[in-house]
Design a protein around this motif. Sequence first.
Motif, PDB file in Angstrom:
ATOM      1  N   UNK A 107      10.799 -46.514 -77.671  1.00 18.51           N
ATOM      2  CA  UNK A 107      12.161 -46.502 -77.168  1.00 18.51           C
ATOM      3  C   UNK A 107      12.227 -45.839 -75.800  1.00 18.51           C
ATOM      4  N   UNK A 108      11.591 -44.671 -75.652  1.00 21.57           N
ATOM      5  CA  UNK A 108      11.613 -43.973 -74.369  1.00 21.57           C
ATOM      6  C   UNK A 108      10.843 -44.747 -73.304  1.00 21.57           C
ATOM      7  N   UNK A 109       9.724 -45.330 -73.702  1.00 23.25           N
ATOM      8  CA  UNK A 109       8.911 -46.079 -72.734  1.00 23.25           C
ATOM      9  C   UNK A 109       9.664 -47.293 -72.211  1.00 23.25           C
ATOM     10  N   UNK A 110      10.227 -48.097 -73.103  1.00 22.02           N
ATOM     11  CA  UNK A 110      10.946 -49.309 -72.686  1.00 22.02           C
ATOM     12  C   UNK A 110      12.204 -48.948 -71.901  1.00 22.02           C
ATOM     13  N   UNK A 111      12.861 -47.858 -72.287  1.00 22.26           N
ATOM     14  CA  UNK A 111      14.046 -47.425 -71.551  1.00 22.26           C
ATOM     15  C   UNK A 111      13.697 -47.019 -70.127  1.00 22.26           C
ATOM     16  N   UNK A 112      12.585 -46.322 -69.952  1.00 21.02           N
ATOM     17  CA  UNK A 112      12.184 -45.900 -68.610  1.00 21.02           C
ATOM     18  C   UNK A 112      11.751 -47.077 -67.746  1.00 21.02           C
ATOM     19  N   UNK A 113      11.214 -48.107 -68.389  1.00 27.64           N
ATOM     20  CA  UNK A 113      10.727 -49.266 -67.631  1.00 27.64           C
ATOM     21  C   UNK A 113      11.861 -50.217 -67.250  1.00 27.64           C
ATOM     22  N   UNK A 114      12.784 -50.456 -68.165  1.00 24.18           N
ATOM     23  CA  UNK A 114      13.769 -51.528 -67.979  1.00 24.18           C
ATOM     24  C   UNK A 114      15.106 -51.056 -67.417  1.00 24.18           C
ATOM     25  N   UNK A 115      15.521 -49.837 -67.751  1.00 25.73           N
ATOM     26  CA  UNK A 115      16.867 -49.399 -67.375  1.00 25.73           C
ATOM     27  C   UNK A 115      16.834 -48.468 -66.175  1.00 25.73           C
ATOM     28  N   UNK A 116      17.861 -48.628 -65.334  1.00 23.23           N
ATOM     29  CA  UNK A 116      18.054 -47.738 -64.198  1.00 23.23           C
ATOM     30  C   UNK A 116      19.550 -47.567 -64.006  1.00 23.23           C
ATOM     31  N   UNK A 117      20.009 -46.332 -64.186  1.00 21.09           N
ATOM     32  CA  UNK A 117      21.437 -46.021 -64.135  1.00 21.09           C
ATOM     33  C   UNK A 117      22.242 -46.843 -65.149  1.00 21.09           C
ATOM     34  N   UNK A 118      21.622 -47.044 -66.312  1.00 22.02           N
ATOM     35  CA  UNK A 118      22.298 -47.777 -67.378  1.00 22.02           C
ATOM     36  C   UNK A 118      22.400 -49.273 -67.152  1.00 22.02           C
ATOM     37  N   UNK A 119      21.647 -49.840 -66.198  1.00 23.19           N
ATOM     38  CA  UNK A 119      21.690 -51.268 -65.892  1.00 23.19           C
ATOM     39  C   UNK A 119      20.314 -51.898 -66.092  1.00 23.19           C
ATOM     40  N   UNK A 120      20.323 -53.144 -66.517  1.00 26.81           N
ATOM     41  CA  UNK A 120      19.085 -53.909 -66.693  1.00 26.81           C
ATOM     42  C   UNK A 120      18.659 -54.445 -65.328  1.00 26.81           C
ATOM     43  N   UNK A 121      17.993 -53.582 -64.566  1.00 26.64           N
ATOM     44  CA  UNK A 121      17.731 -53.872 -63.161  1.00 26.64           C
ATOM     45  C   UNK A 121      16.831 -55.085 -62.978  1.00 26.64           C
ATOM     46  N   UNK A 122      15.783 -55.209 -63.777  1.00 25.70           N
ATOM     47  CA  UNK A 122      14.764 -56.252 -63.592  1.00 25.70           C
ATOM     48  C   UNK A 122      15.038 -57.502 -64.425  1.00 25.70           C
ATOM     49  N   UNK A 123      16.203 -57.609 -65.027  1.00 27.78           N
ATOM     50  CA  UNK A 123      16.603 -58.802 -65.795  1.00 27.78           C
ATOM     51  C   UNK A 123      15.611 -59.095 -66.923  1.00 27.78           C
ATOM     52  N   UNK A 124      15.350 -58.108 -67.751  1.00 30.09           N
ATOM     53  CA  UNK A 124      14.442 -58.291 -68.886  1.00 30.09           C
ATOM     54  C   UNK A 124      15.215 -58.840 -70.078  1.00 30.09           C
ATOM     55  N   UNK A 125      14.530 -59.696 -70.842  1.00 31.28           N
ATOM     56  CA  UNK A 125      14.987 -60.087 -72.165  1.00 31.28           C
ATOM     57  C   UNK A 125      14.213 -59.225 -73.161  1.00 31.28           C
ATOM     58  N   UNK A 126      14.922 -58.524 -74.024  1.00 32.64           N
ATOM     59  CA  UNK A 126      14.301 -57.570 -74.928  1.00 32.64           C
ATOM     60  C   UNK A 126      14.047 -58.244 -76.273  1.00 32.64           C
ATOM     61  N   UNK A 127      12.772 -58.332 -76.647  1.00 30.02           N
ATOM     62  CA  UNK A 127      12.374 -58.857 -77.957  1.00 30.02           C
ATOM     63  C   UNK A 127      11.841 -57.679 -78.770  1.00 30.02           C
ATOM     64  N   UNK A 128      12.666 -57.136 -79.653  1.00 34.15           N
ATOM     65  CA  UNK A 128      12.316 -55.894 -80.363  1.00 34.15           C
ATOM     66  C   UNK A 128      12.787 -55.966 -81.806  1.00 34.15           C
ATOM     67  N   UNK A 129      11.961 -55.415 -82.683  1.00 32.99           N
ATOM     68  CA  UNK A 129      12.323 -55.275 -84.094  1.00 32.99           C
ATOM     69  C   UNK A 129      12.687 -53.831 -84.437  1.00 32.99           C
ATOM     70  N   UNK A 130      12.413 -52.913 -83.536  1.00 27.56           N
ATOM     71  CA  UNK A 130      12.732 -51.506 -83.781  1.00 27.56           C
ATOM     72  C   UNK A 130      14.252 -51.298 -83.714  1.00 27.56           C
ATOM     73  N   UNK A 131      14.793 -50.627 -84.728  1.00 27.50           N
ATOM     74  CA  UNK A 131      16.243 -50.439 -84.803  1.00 27.50           C
ATOM     75  C   UNK A 131      16.776 -49.578 -83.663  1.00 27.50           C
ATOM     76  N   UNK A 132      16.009 -48.554 -83.270  1.00 27.93           N
ATOM     77  CA  UNK A 132      16.466 -47.686 -82.185  1.00 27.93           C
ATOM     78  C   UNK A 132      16.566 -48.444 -80.858  1.00 27.93           C
ATOM     79  N   UNK A 133      15.596 -49.317 -80.621  1.00 32.77           N
ATOM     80  CA  UNK A 133      15.615 -50.101 -79.371  1.00 32.77           C
ATOM     81  C   UNK A 133      16.786 -51.079 -79.380  1.00 32.77           C
ATOM     82  N   UNK A 134      17.021 -51.735 -80.505  1.00 28.14           N
ATOM     83  CA  UNK A 134      18.146 -52.669 -80.598  1.00 28.14           C
ATOM     84  C   UNK A 134      19.483 -51.952 -80.395  1.00 28.14           C
TER      85      UNK A 134
END
Length: 310
Positions: A107-134
């Motif tokens: 969760x922390x790793x994907x959040x640091x990679x994909x989010x910046x100031x609460x925005x999906x900066x790099x336009x990622x589509x998130x494919x996750x089964x982890x409840x915290x990530x969803x």
Amino acid sequence: MRGKRSKAYKKLMGAYHQTFGFREPYQVLLDSEMVKEATKCTMEIPAALERTLRGKVKPMITQCSIRHLYKLSSDEHPNRNKYIDIAKTFERRRCNHHELEEPLPEKECIESVSLKNGQNKHKYVIAAQDKDIKHLFKEVPGAPTIIIKRSVMLLEPMNEISKRLRDRSERDKFKKGIVDARSAVKRKREDDEMDIDERSDAEGEDAEGEDGDAPKPAEEKKKKKKKGPKGPNPLSVRKKKTPGAAAPAKPKPAGAAAAAGGADAQAKKKRKRKHTSGKAGEGASESTGASESAPAASKPAPAAAATETA
């Protein structure tokens, strides 16, 4: 059901295209749980992602997620090596956490990679089964989320924040279109008025230069044509002839008239009597004979006149 779902997913990705600027190939960021679940369902991840997103994809995985797969025990997960081999086929997303002794929670790793100031900066589509990530990406605008449920890959509906942004952008586009249309009409009117003024000024200058009189007024407005049934083509209609009207004689030149008069006089002088054939000829001869004898009988004989005198 599959056809309805594919149409709905295509429409949903079109909304992400227009509102948030997503483009193909879609960058899909997977977690380790998604890799494990897809392998259990014997699902080819790239092909399934393309069917779900209705376009080309680029599967990606972070270094921390792969390290979590390496940490799995072979006793609890007999397909551990298969998970790792499948994850190696994806593009590696560098998270710069490889220097740490233990990998960060996903969760922390994907959040640091994909989010910046609460925005999906790099336009990622998130494919996750982890409840915290969803749960994390439910509050992020413009973040499509993919899950696997009952061996079927699903694209979750757009969250409420994304819907509000989409509606706002559509209203702004609509208002902008109305304003642009009004401004275009206004500019056109101004241009027409400027053209009319320039023409009137030019005509006034020409009139002053030629006649020295006052300039003529501006061009009169053209009369509006009345709409109604159209008549026949005047060029294709035959002209009506007025009764009793003779066509005017074309004037002839003087030389031609004189020549025509001389020719008529000669024709009158050279006129000959026509002789008829047959009985008409005999009648004509008898008439000529009688006419010759008539003057002879009118004159008395000279001898008879002398005897009578004696």
